[in-house]
Write an enzyme that holds these catalytic residues in place. Sequence first.
Site, PDB file in Angstrom:
ATOM      1  CD  GLU A  58      14.378 129.140  22.610  1.00  0.00           C
ATOM      2  OE1 GLU A  58      13.923 130.163  22.073  1.00  0.00           O
ATOM      3  OE2 GLU A  58      15.437 128.603  22.238  1.00  0.00           O
ATOM      4  CE1 TYR A  66      12.204 130.420  17.804  1.00  0.00           C
ATOM      5  CE2 TYR A  66      11.483 131.098  20.002  1.00  0.00           C
ATOM      6  CZ  TYR A  66      12.493 130.776  19.116  1.00  0.00           C
ATOM      7  OH  TYR A  66      13.787 130.761  19.542  1.00  0.00           O
ATOM      8  CG  ASP A 108      13.892 133.677  15.917  1.00  0.00           C
ATOM      9  OD1 ASP A 108      14.272 133.499  14.730  1.00  0.00           O
ATOM     10  OD2 ASP A 108      14.682 133.915  16.839  1.00  0.00           O
TER      11      ASP A 108
END
Length: 345
Positions: free
Chosen positions: A52, A132, A150
Amino acid sequence: MAKNLNEELPMDDATQNVADSFRTQIRGWYGEYKRTLPWRGLRSFYPVWVSEIMCQQTQVATVIPYFERWMETLPDVESLASATEEEVLKLWEGLGYYRRARLLQKGALFIKDNGEPETFVEMLKVPGIGPYTAGAIASIVFDEKVPAVDGNVLRVISRFRAIFEPVDTKVGRSVIEQFVEKTLISETCPGSLNQSIMELGALICRPKVPRCEVCPLKGECLAFLEHVPTDLPIKSKKVKAKKWSPFAVIYRKGDKIALKREEDKNLLSGLWGVPIVEEKPEDVDELVVVRHQFTHRDTYYQVCVSDETAEMDYFSSEELKALPISTAMKKVISAYFSNGDIGDS
Ligand code: SF4
């Protein structure tokens, strides 16, 4: 024409029906078309966290070899926590936004002392993990019913519901987050729902050329039905990169050049490079101009060469391969090694 929506989208039965249909369509599409990625399907904190962070501001195709190399070298939190900063930056070399690598290591040190987080709220305490990333990890690894919004998700949802509120404002973002959280996300596989929206944004609902004709959502997508997909999302401020033309000074000695390690707390801290100055130094030969586009700076390095002796370490082209060096500095150094004969005194 779609109207401006403020504060909240209505959560009535009609909206709920649209949301049910959204889930069915997008899950079917995702099952069939999602990309095979090395981190896809992994259900443990560390690899999902690394992937991520790497994927923020970087294309997935670029990330894949970096992710594989990283996991081979630093396979868990412990190995990351005990690596040197130089090792970490070398593994990150070329991915850009080096702050991400430093924060990953800071996060690993925090987790080593405090234990691995298992909920959205616990994840927010880890340095470098924002809403996020916490939402993505918590939903993918721990099945927590939280959104992961996002840029892809902002685009897909603002188009799907024709939200003309700027997505870079608190109100615009909140409208979209609430729609995802209260209406779309369900107890069943929240992680795959979050990932399916992101994947649709990356592959179909693209920023400039959305592929509406093959989109599973087109039957109920308001932007498509009203012929305005590329008008959305709205952004209130567009940052224009400023032009900057500093001098990049190559001090040479035989086949070696002088490099220094950035110690300031700036974006390139810990990386090696040649001195960058605003004023042209005396007694240098200008060699070539090298352009590098940073997010906020369109930079034109005026590469120049000096035969003065510098109080720095000298490296041959072979020796500097072992150092962590930013992409911008690599361009400058390669320009010197491929054009070094020009301007020789
Ligand atoms: S129909 Fe077009 S605008 Fe709407 S979600 Fe699909 S790709 Fe995006």
